[in-house]
Design an enzyme around this catalytic site. Structure first.
Site, short mmCIF file in Angstrom:
data_model
loop_
_atom_site.label_atom_id
_atom_site.label_comp_id
_atom_site.label_asym_id
_atom_site.label_seq_id
_atom_site.Cartn_x
_atom_site.Cartn_y
_atom_site.Cartn_z
N ILE A 23 -15.70 -5.12 116.13
CA ILE A 23 -16.68 -4.22 116.74
C ILE A 23 -16.84 -2.94 115.93
O ILE A 23 -17.70 -2.12 116.23
CB ILE A 23 -16.33 -3.88 118.20
CG1 ILE A 23 -14.86 -3.42 118.33
CG2 ILE A 23 -16.57 -5.07 119.10
CD1 ILE A 23 -14.49 -2.93 119.71
N SER A 25 -15.49 -0.75 112.01
CA SER A 25 -14.67 -0.71 110.82
C SER A 25 -14.68 0.71 110.29
O SER A 25 -15.71 1.38 110.33
CB SER A 25 -15.29 -1.68 109.81
OG SER A 25 -14.58 -1.65 108.63
N LYS A 30 -9.93 -2.04 110.78
CA LYS A 30 -10.95 -2.93 111.33
C LYS A 30 -10.66 -2.94 112.83
O LYS A 30 -9.50 -2.98 113.23
CB LYS A 30 -10.70 -4.28 110.70
CG LYS A 30 -11.61 -5.36 111.11
CD LYS A 30 -11.21 -6.54 110.23
CE LYS A 30 -12.05 -7.73 110.48
NZ LYS A 30 -11.81 -8.78 109.52
N VAL A 31 -11.69 -2.88 113.64
CA VAL A 31 -11.45 -2.82 115.08
C VAL A 31 -12.07 -4.04 115.75
O VAL A 31 -13.23 -4.37 115.51
CB VAL A 31 -12.02 -1.51 115.68
CG1 VAL A 31 -11.76 -1.44 117.18
CG2 VAL A 31 -11.39 -0.30 114.99
N LYS A 46 -7.23 -1.97 117.00
CA LYS A 46 -7.43 -1.41 115.66
C LYS A 46 -6.40 -2.02 114.73
O LYS A 46 -5.20 -1.92 114.98
CB LYS A 46 -7.29 0.12 115.75
CG LYS A 46 -7.54 0.85 114.46
CD LYS A 46 -7.73 2.34 114.72
CE LYS A 46 -7.79 3.13 113.42
NZ LYS A 46 -8.13 4.52 113.61
N ASP A 138 -11.67 15.91 111.86
CA ASP A 138 -12.69 14.95 111.42
C ASP A 138 -13.71 14.75 112.55
O ASP A 138 -14.08 13.63 112.89
CB ASP A 138 -12.04 13.63 111.02
CG ASP A 138 -12.98 12.76 110.18
OD1 ASP A 138 -13.98 13.30 109.67
OD2 ASP A 138 -12.72 11.55 110.04
#
Ligand code: ADP
Length: 686
Positions: A23, A25, A30-31, A46, A138
């Site tokens: 779903i 990245s 990568k999730v 994750k 962030d």
């Protein structure tokens, strides 16, 4: 502390979770969507590849530590951490509404009223995060996700900092995304984390209200100059109060900037609310819920006292995950119930990561590699591997297919975010690539900007501008590279592929000789594996074949792992090829409801729309693979690294009945993606 055996770690994941499609990245992760079997709750998993992380492994440790300490209604909750010798799995609260970024671009820009709703939540999250001694560093709309109640959740603490002396202490590491970075950061000066966060929040507020960035340029040095001067234009639709607030947040001199504390009851924030932002947590870590404990104690056949003690260890294992997910159910008015046929008590597999919030343990990892399991390959191969909406590996406790709660496997409908006010994504004119700078440049620049970041608690690194320096011009990714000259043929005859694959699948069923059972079984397993790979994507097929070349045993092991028996293997393949589950093999485009990430076209013929998009992609140097009406698109950087990935799917809207294009970003800089997709769709003149 012993290192947990790799296969045990992966087993632990599959023991407690069903793992579905990718779903999202990010820079390192990568999730995937998952489902916690015991509670039936959806989760986000994750997946971080330690090898890819290299020296950045401490960043993950930092992110995990931070998330263990943070429990707030607007911070994404960490439930479970599983470590293998090669990977780290972080099981997180699932936010089905996607990124705030996508929401902004879907609506072009938000009204002041709607912005206020979101921004109060952002300020609430940041006030809390700062109160716990962390600076996020962030902040951007890609790192704010929308949950099913349309509330925001802050994610990605990989660049956060917790200065040892407190948040008032200066930091040195220049990190984050350049467009959101405060002037003191890009100048390489020492800075206060919370002050830098306020600047980024100002940029974010501007982006919400305007739909574009206040400081933007393809040329890095010009961008930095703009940021350092603090010069931006206020568009005419901003109210005087908004202009004032933006000005207070984007003050070049940090000491003159408004503080988060001041933001809490700032007149702009209070408008229509008449109350300050509530920033205290509604989910204190210390509070243990009786109902959840009772349910867990019943399941574990132990006393409530023992269950409480176990939960209070906060090991971020199955116990923690079960407790937090039960609590989550309760908070949403769902019954506090666990599946009666599932037991919690065989749980604790204690990874070195399963430390309570106060733990001083360092992240433990070993040199030895995992035995390559099919599951691991699926989970961590480049994210272009898997088709969406096809569970990577579904396993009920009984070893069968389907969900633990007996519900059907997730369909696309399950994955659709909660309905936003439906609006078209407005397609503006093509975005010219200025000064020969392509989106690849910007993405590369961003990635470069993220390299060597966040060593704040580890080591002080370069603080000059170098990490944001412009990379050499990229070689445009060539479409020929992947030999896709036949793509258009594939496009017009998607059923041919399906038929070929189905034929392959059916063959083994006619097998009869018992004496050859073993070798046949192996052959079928191997074939099944190949078919699975084919069915998922041609890209992955080539990757897997490469891997097969590295050693036979690895492949056998993978096949054996996935298809424990012949029957199960066949079952699985047949499931994968069931048209309802395999979008790519359907005869026509999907019929969907209007969603915020769907662009309407003026055309009625889906093939024509698809062909128009297909003819544009090579011109834009976009690499793609096609599955029926879905195009998995990628741009690549200098060394072939995927810098951006997204899906475009031609579909038909149910009402009004028009052809539309669904888009989804999977990886890469959000603004670059926005411009690129706008460009594709407008150039395609659909
Ligand atoms: P990285 O640390 O590698 O940058 P992120 O944590 O930012 O990775 O996750 C990458 C993407 O995955 C996000 O931008 C988002 O689209 C998706 N994602 C991450 N966490 C969740 C979640 N909890 N629920 C839904 N999607 C998520």
């Amino acid at each position: 502390m012993p290192v947990e055996r790799s296969d045990r770690g992966v087993d632990e994941l599959y023991k407690y979770y069903e793992v579905y499609e990718t779903i999202g990245s990010g820079g390192f992760a990568k999730v995937k969507l998952g489902q916690h079997i015991l509670t039936g709750e959806k989760v986000a998993i994750k997946i971080i590849d330690k090898k890819e992380l290299g020296d950045d492994l401490p960043r993950v440790k930092l992110e995990i530590d931070a998330m263990k300490n943070l429990s707030h209604q607007h911070v994404c909750r960490l439930y479970h951490v599983i470590e293998t010798s090669s990977r780290i799995y972080m099981v997180l609260e699932y936010c089905p509404g996607g990124e705030l970024f996508d929401y902004i671009i879907a609506k072009d820009r938000l009204s002041e009223e709607e912005t206020r709703v979101f921004f109060r939540q952002i300020v609430s999250a940041l006030a809390y995060v700062h109160s716990q001694g962390y600076a996020h560093r962030d902040l951007k709309p890609e790192n704010l996700l929308i949950d099913e109640d349309r509330n925001l959740k802050l994610i990605d603490f990989g660049l956060c900092a917790k200065p040892k002396g407190g948040l008032g202490y200066e930091l040195m590491t220049c990190c984050g995304s350049p467009a959101y970075a405060a002037p003191e950061l890009i100048q390489g000066r020492a800075y206060i984390g919370s002050e830098a966060d306020v600047w980024s929040m100002g940029v974010l507020l501007f982006a919400l209200l305007c739909g574009y960035l206040p400081f933007d340029d393809d040329n890095c040095m010009i961008l930095y100059r703009k940021i350092m001067r603090g010069q931006y234009d206020n568009p005419p639709w901003l109210s005087p109060g908004t202009v004032l607030l933006l000005n207070q947040m984007m003050q070049v001199e940090p000491k003159r900037r408004v503080t988060v504390r001041q933001l809490l009851d700032h007149p702009w924030m209070m408008k229509d609310y008449n109350s300050p932002v509530e920033w205290h947590t509604k989910q204190p870590l210390g509070h243990i819920d009786d109902d959840c404990i009772t349910e867990m104690a019943v399941n574990m056949k132990c006393s409530r006292k023992s269950a409480t003690q176990l939960v209070k260890e906060w090991r971020y294992d199955q116990t923690t995950a079960t407790y937090l997910l039960l609590l989550y159910k309760k908070q949403r008015g769902k019954p506090v119930r666990l599946r009666p046929d599932q037991l919690l008590c065989d749980t604790p597999v204690r990874s070195p990561l399963h430390q309570g919030p106060q733990s001083k343990q360092v992240l433990h990892y070993s040199e030895d590699e995992d035995a390559v399991l099919m599951g691991s390959v699926d989970l961590c191969s480049d994210y272009d591997d898997d088709g969406p909406w096809v569970p990577v590996r579904q396993r009920t406790p009984q070893g069968g297919r389907g969900r633990p709660d007996g519900a059907a496997n997730p369909t696309h409908k399950d994955m659709i975010p909660p309905s936003y006010p439906v609006e078209n994504w407005r397609v503006r004119g093509p975005t010219p690539e200025k000064e020969g700078i392509t989106p690849h440049h910007r993405q590369e620049r961003r990635e470069k900007g993220r390299t060597n970041e966040n060593k704040e608690n580890i080591a002080v690194l370069d603080k000059d501008l170098e990490i944001f320096a412009l990379p050499a011009p990229p070689t445009p990714a060539s479409n020929k590279k992947n030999g896709r000259s036949n793509n258009k043929n594939v496009l017009t005859t998607p059923t041919q592929i399906a038929n070929t694959r189905v034929a392959k699948t059916v063959t083994p069923k006619g097998s009869g000789s018992a004496s050859k059972e073993l070798s046949r079984k192996k052959a079928v397993e191997k074939e099944a594996l190949e078919i699975q790979i084919l069915a998922f994507s041609p890209e992955r097929r080539s990757r897997s074949l490469d891997m097969a070349g590295t050693g036979d045993s690895g492949q056998k092991k993978r096949a054996g792992k996935v298809f424990g028996s012949l029957e199960r293997g066949l079952d699985k393949v047949i499931t994968m090829l069931t048209p309802s589950k395999k979008r790519g093999l359907r005869d026509g485009p999907r019929r969907i409801k209007a969603q915020y990430n769907v662009t309407l076209t003026s055309q009625t013929n889906p093939d024509q729309v698809l062909n128009q998009i297909l003819s544009i992609l090579p011109e834009k140097h976009i690499d793609f693979t096609q599955k029926g009406y879905t195009l998995k698109c990628r741009t690549r950087g200098d060394f072939g690294k995927v810098t951006m990935a997204f899906e475009l799917e031609v579909c038909v809207l149910q009402r009004p009945e028009v052809v539309a294009v669904r888009r989804q970003r999977l990886k890469g800089d959000a603004w670059v993606y926005k411009h690129l997709v706008e460009d594709i769709l407008s150039t395609s003149s659909i």
